[in-house]
Design an enzyme around this catalytic site. Sequence first.
Site, PDB file in Angstrom:
ATOM      1  N   SER A 135       0.858  -1.179   0.000  1.00  0.00           N
ATOM      2  CA  SER A 135       0.000   0.000   0.000  1.00  0.00           C
ATOM      3  C   SER A 135       0.899   1.235   0.000  1.00  0.00           C
ATOM      4  O   SER A 135       1.679   1.430   0.934  1.00  0.00           O
ATOM      5  CB  SER A 135      -0.898  -0.043   1.245  1.00  0.00           C
ATOM      6  OG  SER A 135      -1.671   1.133   1.340  1.00  0.00           O
ATOM      7  N   LYS A 161      -1.054  -0.858  -4.346  1.00  0.00           N
ATOM      8  CA  LYS A 161      -2.260  -0.064  -4.076  1.00  0.00           C
ATOM      9  C   LYS A 161      -1.822   1.375  -3.880  1.00  0.00           C
ATOM     10  O   LYS A 161      -0.903   1.654  -3.104  1.00  0.00           O
ATOM     11  CB  LYS A 161      -2.935  -0.622  -2.823  1.00  0.00           C
ATOM     12  CG  LYS A 161      -3.951   0.290  -2.157  1.00  0.00           C
ATOM     13  CD  LYS A 161      -4.760  -0.478  -1.124  1.00  0.00           C
ATOM     14  CE  LYS A 161      -4.862   0.262   0.194  1.00  0.00           C
ATOM     15  NZ  LYS A 161      -5.628  -0.497   1.208  1.00  0.00           N
ATOM     16  N   LYS A 163      -2.875   5.145  -2.638  1.00  0.00           N
ATOM     17  CA  LYS A 163      -3.843   5.939  -1.885  1.00  0.00           C
ATOM     18  C   LYS A 163      -4.215   7.141  -2.751  1.00  0.00           C
ATOM     19  O   LYS A 163      -3.322   7.795  -3.323  1.00  0.00           O
ATOM     20  CB  LYS A 163      -3.215   6.418  -0.576  1.00  0.00           C
ATOM     21  CG  LYS A 163      -2.992   5.285   0.421  1.00  0.00           C
ATOM     22  CD  LYS A 163      -4.322   4.790   0.988  1.00  0.00           C
ATOM     23  CE  LYS A 163      -4.105   3.802   2.116  1.00  0.00           C
ATOM     24  NZ  LYS A 163      -5.381   3.356   2.707  1.00  0.00           N
ATOM     25  N   ASP A 188      -7.170   3.218  -3.254  1.00  0.00           N
ATOM     26  CA  ASP A 188      -7.930   3.299  -2.003  1.00  0.00           C
ATOM     27  C   ASP A 188      -8.151   4.764  -1.659  1.00  0.00           C
ATOM     28  O   ASP A 188      -7.196   5.521  -1.465  1.00  0.00           O
ATOM     29  CB  ASP A 188      -7.146   2.606  -0.880  1.00  0.00           C
ATOM     30  CG  ASP A 188      -7.928   2.520   0.434  1.00  0.00           C
ATOM     31  OD1 ASP A 188      -9.068   2.997   0.484  1.00  0.00           O
ATOM     32  OD2 ASP A 188      -7.370   1.963   1.406  1.00  0.00           O
ATOM     33  N   GLU A 213     -11.168   0.987  -3.785  1.00  0.00           N
ATOM     34  CA  GLU A 213     -11.500   0.710  -2.389  1.00  0.00           C
ATOM     35  C   GLU A 213     -12.118   1.936  -1.706  1.00  0.00           C
ATOM     36  O   GLU A 213     -11.561   3.037  -1.777  1.00  0.00           O
ATOM     37  CB  GLU A 213     -10.207   0.280  -1.674  1.00  0.00           C
ATOM     38  CG  GLU A 213     -10.385  -0.145  -0.236  1.00  0.00           C
ATOM     39  CD  GLU A 213      -9.057  -0.631   0.383  1.00  0.00           C
ATOM     40  OE1 GLU A 213      -8.082  -0.859  -0.372  1.00  0.00           O
ATOM     41  OE2 GLU A 213      -8.999  -0.756   1.613  1.00  0.00           O
ATOM     42  N   ASP A 238     -14.139  -1.296   2.523  1.00  0.00           N
ATOM     43  CA  ASP A 238     -13.266  -1.469   3.684  1.00  0.00           C
ATOM     44  C   ASP A 238     -14.021  -0.892   4.890  1.00  0.00           C
ATOM     45  O   ASP A 238     -14.739  -1.616   5.602  1.00  0.00           O
ATOM     46  CB  ASP A 238     -11.923  -0.748   3.411  1.00  0.00           C
ATOM     47  CG  ASP A 238     -10.971  -0.700   4.590  1.00  0.00           C
ATOM     48  OD1 ASP A 238     -11.337  -1.127   5.687  1.00  0.00           O
ATOM     49  OD2 ASP A 238      -9.829  -0.196   4.428  1.00  0.00           O
ATOM     50  N   LYS A 262     -10.534  -6.874   7.322  1.00  0.00           N
ATOM     51  CA  LYS A 262      -9.528  -6.539   8.334  1.00  0.00           C
ATOM     52  C   LYS A 262     -10.035  -7.118   9.648  1.00  0.00           C
ATOM     53  O   LYS A 262     -11.150  -6.795  10.079  1.00  0.00           O
ATOM     54  CB  LYS A 262      -9.369  -5.024   8.473  1.00  0.00           C
ATOM     55  CG  LYS A 262      -8.641  -4.360   7.310  1.00  0.00           C
ATOM     56  CD  LYS A 262      -8.463  -2.880   7.539  1.00  0.00           C
ATOM     57  CE  LYS A 262      -7.801  -2.228   6.327  1.00  0.00           C
ATOM     58  NZ  LYS A 262      -7.852  -0.752   6.405  1.00  0.00           N
ATOM     59  N   GLY A 290      -4.644  -4.405   5.728  1.00  0.00           N
ATOM     60  CA  GLY A 290      -3.631  -4.241   6.779  1.00  0.00           C
ATOM     61  C   GLY A 290      -3.846  -2.931   7.510  1.00  0.00           C
ATOM     62  O   GLY A 290      -4.509  -2.023   7.005  1.00  0.00           O
TER      63      GLY A 290
END
Length: 369
Positions: A135, A161, A163, A188, A213, A238, A262, A290
């Site tokens: 990430s 991934k 952000k 995400d 996400e 999420d 998660k 995570g």
Amino acid sequence: MKIERIEMHQLSLQYVFPFETSFGRETQREFILVAVSADGVTGWGECVAGAGPWYAYETVGTAWHVLESFLAPALMGKQIEEPAEIVGRFDRVRGHAMARACLENALWDLFARAREESLVEMLGGARKRVAVGVSVGIEATLDALLERVALHVDEGYERVKLKIKPGWDAKVVRAVRELWPDLSLQVDANSAYQLDDVAIFHELDEFDLLLIEQPLHYEDIVDHAKLQAQVRTPICLDESIHSPDHARWALDIDACKIINIKVGRVGGLTAARQIHDLCAERGVPVWCGGMMETNVGRAVNVALAALPNFTLPGDISASARYFHQDIAGPDFVLNPDSTLDVPVGSGNGMTVDMERVAAVRSALRVFSW
Ligand code: OSB
Ligand code: MG
């Protein structure tokens, strides 16, 4: 087993590099580690609540309060035969999933150690290795971001991934896609957008992303369903999924096509496995998220990700991505095929370094029978 001792340790570790998301930038991880002992055996659990209520309303402070005042007293001196029993005992506490999860996870570790079984065996997972990605946070400049992605691709991560947030989305994804046309890529947003922003998601549809996400509000499923109906890329939830019921409600209205599980967010391994099973029945893939855990939390994530319906790579990077020196080991090391080995030792497979714990500890609370 009769629960004889519970320890709560408040700890802080510096990140190897700062991590920025749409809700802010952090340079260190503050967290709670719990130890639960019975019959001379100790199990460990990590609470993934953070310093502030940014990703979730829970914080280190609220989790400490709920653990100390309600959960630990409810567990002390009790005779427990299965970790899942604790779910019923903790039912009276509404919310505070991360606080509940760390104690339940410590019980899974405790029972697995007592039975001299690995956590993955106890969960029913079969994989020896799990596929993982990394990430990548928001950076000050596009060049800095591209450098960071290059570093992780060179390390061997086959799934990245990014952000995103308004102003740091399509142009960033386009730049990464141009340099790495075949990389497995996902984004995400951590709830940084609204349904009105649909044009951005149409733009993101061009980049062959694995998933988008949590684009919208952290409690929403209704607007996510409206958005999913308008975009090709699978939406993955999420923040909005706090329990097996939330997962069912979201799937019933097609709010997403994928779920990020998660363990802390859903209240422990029992609920995490139930969501996995529900999604498997419905043909919905899941992956393991995570929370910038230490090796204690990471070992739980890796064991969970060994279940069969975890068909997408997890946000479970090698230990070296997070902290210079962990509070437990052995470290997780990335295999050349972008996987991590599932620990085979008893319990979660980790040995907690008590000297290291004492060195980074700011508070300690002990309950003993
Ligand atoms: O939204 O997945 C998230 C970290 C903290 C809070 C929220 C998130 C994350 C990550 C970290 O993306 C992934 C990791 O632990 O490697
Ligand atoms: Mg997320």
